[in-house]
Design a protein around this motif. Structure first.
Motif, short mmCIF file in Angstrom:
data_model
loop_
_atom_site.label_atom_id
_atom_site.label_comp_id
_atom_site.label_asym_id
_atom_site.label_seq_id
_atom_site.Cartn_x
_atom_site.Cartn_y
_atom_site.Cartn_z
N PRO B 173 0.84 -1.20 0.00
CA PRO B 173 0.00 0.00 0.00
C PRO B 173 0.87 1.25 0.00
N SER B 175 -0.15 4.31 1.38
CA SER B 175 -0.35 5.26 2.47
C SER B 175 -1.11 4.63 3.62
N THR B 176 -1.06 5.30 4.75
CA THR B 176 -1.86 4.91 5.91
C THR B 176 -2.09 6.17 6.73
N ARG B 177 -2.78 5.98 7.87
CA ARG B 177 -2.94 7.12 8.79
C ARG B 177 -2.10 6.87 10.02
N GLU B 180 -1.98 3.66 12.33
CA GLU B 180 -2.69 2.53 11.73
C GLU B 180 -1.74 1.64 10.95
N LYS B 181 -1.56 0.43 11.49
CA LYS B 181 -0.77 -0.55 10.75
C LYS B 181 -1.57 -0.96 9.52
N PHE B 182 -0.91 -1.56 8.56
CA PHE B 182 -1.63 -2.00 7.36
C PHE B 182 -1.09 -3.37 6.98
N ASN B 183 -1.90 -4.15 6.28
CA ASN B 183 -1.46 -5.44 5.76
C ASN B 183 -0.62 -6.18 6.82
N SER B 190 4.00 -4.40 9.22
CA SER B 190 3.07 -4.01 8.16
C SER B 190 3.74 -4.31 6.82
#
Ligand SMILES: Cc1cc2nc3c(=O)[nH]c(=O)nc-3n(C[C@H](O)[C@H](O)[C@H](O)COP(=O)(O)OP(=O)(O)OC[C@H]3O[C@@H](n4cnc5c(N)ncnc54)[C@H](O)[C@@H]3O)c2cc1C
Lengths: 493, 366
Positions: B173, B175-177, B180-183, B190
């Motif tokens: 990905p 971007s994130t906030r 906030e972890k992602f994937n 992440s």
């Protein structure tokens, strides 16, 4: 049933009579009241709570205002809540029974520890885990080590070091979580905005509690037995008010121990550890379960050397370039093979009971007419010495085992000692003891000089360990419920 | 500058031990020009033999430690250091025995409390003497300076030349906030993926100038935000450069920027009287961890704003926390006990004089 005195005082205008009157609806009061009411359906139990369902107003918060001297207890203003559910409205949910050695008298201290042992609380701890919704009641660190390879340092490798386990409550907000059960319990009346103003005594026992909402009439509640569960400061405040003469050379409310030995767990970050990568001595979540192993002194060191109990958590952080993680590649310096990280070491330390650390009444009164408290918070300097000995022990154990090196990042200095803060755990000021001369309440939590007044609070802890107190508070309350109901552990009346 | 002669004074050291030094002494004839092939190019002659020199040379990356110890202890004589080395180190018959003897002595030092402190690190006396000895010996030969510097210098991928390594179809990905972890992968990192075709197996991903764990297959390269780096990046809104590097060829191929967006403020902007909040932080932390730790264990938080009212206070949830108005805005201390449970703490500025409130944002405790 739950009723709000600020909204509908009429049904109670003539006063109330009950079998047991419990003051304070935090985790202690709620778990005690519900258990007792269920054990004794034929009894009437009244639970009085000063706050309502919402957060306290500025006016209500002012009732808690405390002056202080000694070291700065900077968390004072945020350390308790006045509402249904008590301070669990913003607790963190860290939960763990006391360690077995916490119940034992430390030979190098001057006060006896618990007059009861871990076996006396075992069954209650298990049930307290359900009340706090921990999702398990197994606190064996070894089991975790087996389930999560690499999360903890290998057992047997670390001389003088022990490992323990915390679990976590969601955190349960006792007010919201148990309000439906309080509502549904027919033989239990929970009154909100019922501020305890006075306890009336006659011939060695209490006869009445006088309560009132902030803007309303007073109400008298007669009971066979009373329990104060108002938290570790207000409970002591009420007991100090029960002194009719300003002396402290007697028993129970006249005990010289009442108000003394005020303690809170304190913490600081004194070190960095080079150690194998991937250690999980911090909160982690695995299949919905939240766990946290910690490092401590071994039982031998605690008992043999009279150390304070303390625990250490590790948080991976950017490495110190002077000794980078690659340093551990030098097998000739004894390092076991593998990837290494650097971690900040955070400690929580058990304070020893300190006689001059105390709560006392002042002459200033709050709007309820109660004298305000003055807090003098003290920590014995030797408690820091012991904490640094634990650090040394960890450094030595890891170094000998070829598992790391320790860096002291903050020395045990006057500056460090002056600045530590508390964990909002108010303990020690109504200590439990086997002998009347050593405490305020007996092993059944009864105030020594009053035949029907009991205390459910961390204020009864005579030794503090490093574990957050609420699980033990609830376990003690469940045990008290059975004692008051006249049943043996887990039984029926 | 300490002369070689001074360093070696007291260097009857070896004789003093009365020990064999069989292997260590091999080739220890100082009349011959030093052979640097076995010492990674370092010129280093302890007089204890090639085997020992090789061993000292192998302690790469320890020079800053050695220098700090020598300086702190005021050590000038190599001889005294050699003297203090354990007999078993001197009698080692081969590299293996030497390494074992040192490891044994290091362990024994810790057991016996024979430790030293360098920059707060508690090391064994033997470790300190060895890294100190290495430092002093290396310093005798000016030619070592560059190699020593290279040993400790973290290879800077920023210095790699820009170039092409493999064609990139897509990545994500992007971007994130904040917070906030992602994937999220099984070990908590992440995950990021890159559709490179034919990237060499040794290629690595670099995020914000740091090499990160990378795995390469024929069509895809995977990597991500790990450990401390993940915390740091997810705590701070911004744009972070990503590149693929080939350390063998010293080439860097830019990929793009990973964006960490600020969290949305909890509610709308405050009334006039408060200026706009430019920035604030840290915006996230982990349970039990006070970032930007203050002496009392609280987390230091800053709010940047051009016209902070003089009486501004920070409210966390329902509690006013210790704060003070500064030139840049406001600094505040979030008590450590507020960071004990995962969740979101709403931060609001409050001016008692005007009764106005200004939402700041949400501090995420993971
Ligand atoms: C920020 C924070 C984080 C914490 N985190 C943890 C944690 O992670 N783990 C842990 O174990 N503990 C934690 N604690 C401590 C925990 O909240 C307390 O141990 C626990 O709430 C004590 O329970 P209690 O029932 O004895 O008292 P309380 O919860 O304080 O309840 C006492 C009740 O008595 C009522 N009361 C007071 N005066 C009167 C009066 N005059 N008349 C009638 N009622 C009155 C109050 O309104 C209140 O509802 C934390 C505390 C704080 C402040």
């Amino acid at each position: 049933m739950i009723d709000d005195l600020a909204v509908s005082p009429q049904p109670y205008a003539g006063g109330l009579k009950c079998d047991v009157c419990i003051v304070g609806a935090g985790p202690a009061g709620i778990s005690l009241a519900l258990t007792l009411a269920r054990l004794r359906p034929e009894w009437r139990v009244v639970l009085l709570e000063a706050g309502g369902r919402d957060n306290a107003s500025e006016r209500e918060r002012d009732i808690y205002r405390v002056s202080q001297s000694g070291r700065d207890y900077s968390v004072l203003d945020i350390s308790r809540r006045r509402k249904l559910g008590g301070t669990t409205a913003h607790w963190g949910g860290w939960s763990k029974p006391l360690d077995d050695s916490d119940f034992e008298t430390n030979p190098s201290w001057d006060m006896p520890a618990w007059p009861i042992g871990p076996a006396d609380l075992k069954a209650y701890y298990q049930r307290a885990c359900d009340w706090c919704e921990l999702g398990g009641s197994d606190f064996e660190a070894e089991a975790v080590a087996g389930r999560f390879p690499g999360a903890m340092l290998e057992y047997g490798d670390l001389q003088g070091i022990g490992q323990r386990l915390f679990r976590f409550s969601p955190p349960t907000r006792f007010g919201a979580r148990y309000a439906p059960e309080l509502e549904a319990q027919d033989n239990l009346t929970c009154l909100l905005h019922a501020n305890l103003l006075q306890l009336v005594r006659a011939q060695g026992k209490l006869v009445e509690a006088v309560v009132a909402p902030l803007d309303g009439d007073t109400l008298r509640i007669a009971a066979d037995r009373f329990v104060l569960a108002m938290g570790g400061m207000e409970t002591t405040r009420q007991l100090l008010h029960l002194r009719e003469r300003d002396v402290d050379d007697g028993e129970g409310v006249y005990s010289p121990h009442l108000g003394r030995y005020f303690a809170d767990h304190f913490g600081f970050s004194p070190a960095r550890l080079l150690a194998p990568a991937g250690l999980k001595y911090h909160m982690f979540t695995e299949s919905q379960e939240r766990l946290m192993p910690v490092l401590t002194f071994s039982n031998e060191a605690l008992r043999g050397e009279g150390q304070n109990n303390a625990c250490m958590r590790l948080y991976a952080n950017a490495p110190d370039p002077l000794l980078s993680p690659a340093y551990a590649e030098h097998a000739a310096f004894g390092f076991r093979p593998g990837e290494y990280w650097q971690y900040d070491v955070k400690m929580t330390v058990e304070p020893r009971p300190h006689r001059d650390s105390r709560l006392a009444l002042t002459n200033e009164r709050c709007e309820l007419g109660l004298r305000r408290l003055h807090l003098t918070w003290k920590i014995d300097e030797r408690d820091f010495t012991s904490a640094y000995q634990l650090l040394d022990r960890l450094g030595q154990a890891c170094s000998v085992a070829g598992l790391g090196r320790l860096q002291i990042t903050r020395e045990n200095s006057p500056e460090l000692r002056a600045n530590v803060s508390g964990g909002c755990h108010h303990m020690g000021t109504t200590r439990m003891a086997a002998r009347v001369g050593d405490g305020v309440v007996d092993p059944d939590l009864r105030v020594f000089d009053l035949e029907n007044l009991y205390i459910a609070s961390s204020s009864v802890f005579p030794r503090y360990g490093y574990s957050n107190p609420t699980l033990t508070i609830v376990a003690l309350s469940l045990r008290l419920a059975e004692h008051l109901a006249g049943v043996s552990a887990g039984g029926r009346p | 500058m300490i002369s070689r002669r001074r360093l070696l004074v007291g260097g009857g050291a070896l004789a003093g031990t009365g020990l064999g030094l069989l292997w260590l002494r091999q080739g220890g004839d100082s009349s011959l020009p030093p052979d640097t092939s076995a010492t990674g190019g370092l010129r280093l002659d302890s007089g204890l033999g090639k085997g020992f020199d090789r061993f000292l040379a192998s302690l790469a990356g320890t020079d800053p430690l050695g220098a700090a110890w020598v300086e702190a202890e005021g050590v000038e004589h190599i001889g005294s250091l050699v003297d203090a080395l354990d007999g078993s180190i001197h009698t080692a018959q081969n590299a293996r025995e030497l390494a074992d003897a040192v490891a044994g002595r290091v362990r024994a030092d810790f057991q016996e409390g024979l430790t030293c402190r360098v920059g707060g690190w508690v090391l064994s006396g033997t470790e300190c003497r060895l890294v100190g000895l290495r430092h002093l010996l290396l310093r005798l030969e000016p030619g070592n300076a560059q190699l020593v510097a290279a040993e400790t210098k973290v290879p800077s991928v920023a210095d790699y030349a820009e170039g092409h390594i493999a064609p990139l179809a897509n990545w994500g990905p992007k971007s994130t906030r904040v917070g906030e972890k992602f994937n999220v992968q099984i070990d908590g990192h992440s995950g990021l993926w890159f559709q490179f075709s034919g990237a060499p197996a040794h290629a690595r991903i670099v995020i914000d100038g740091e090499l990160v764990k990378t795995s390469v297959s024929a069509k895809v390269v995977t990597s991500g935000l790990f450990g401390e780096m993940q915390e740091r990046i997810l705590a701070t809104p911004g744009r972070y450069d990503i590149a693929l590097v080939d350390p063998v060829r010293g080439i860097r191929q830019p990929v793009g920027q990973f964006v960490v967006r600020p969290r949305k403020a909890a509610s709308g902007p405050g009334k006039a009287g408060f200026c706009e909040i430019e920035k604030w932080g840290p915006q996230s932390t982990r349970v039990g961890l006070a970032k930007n730790e203050q002496p009392d264990g609280a987390m230091g938080l800053w709010v940047r704003s051009a016209c902070m009212p003089r009486d501004a206070q920070l409210i966390v949830g329902d509690d006013v926390v210790k704060s003070s108005v500064k030139k840049f805005g406001l600094s505040a201390a979030i008590p450590a006990v507020f960071l004990e449970a995962p969740g979101e703490l709403e931060l609001v500025l409050y001016s008692p004089a005007t009764g106005q409130r200004q939402p700041v944002g949400v501090l995420v405790v993971e």
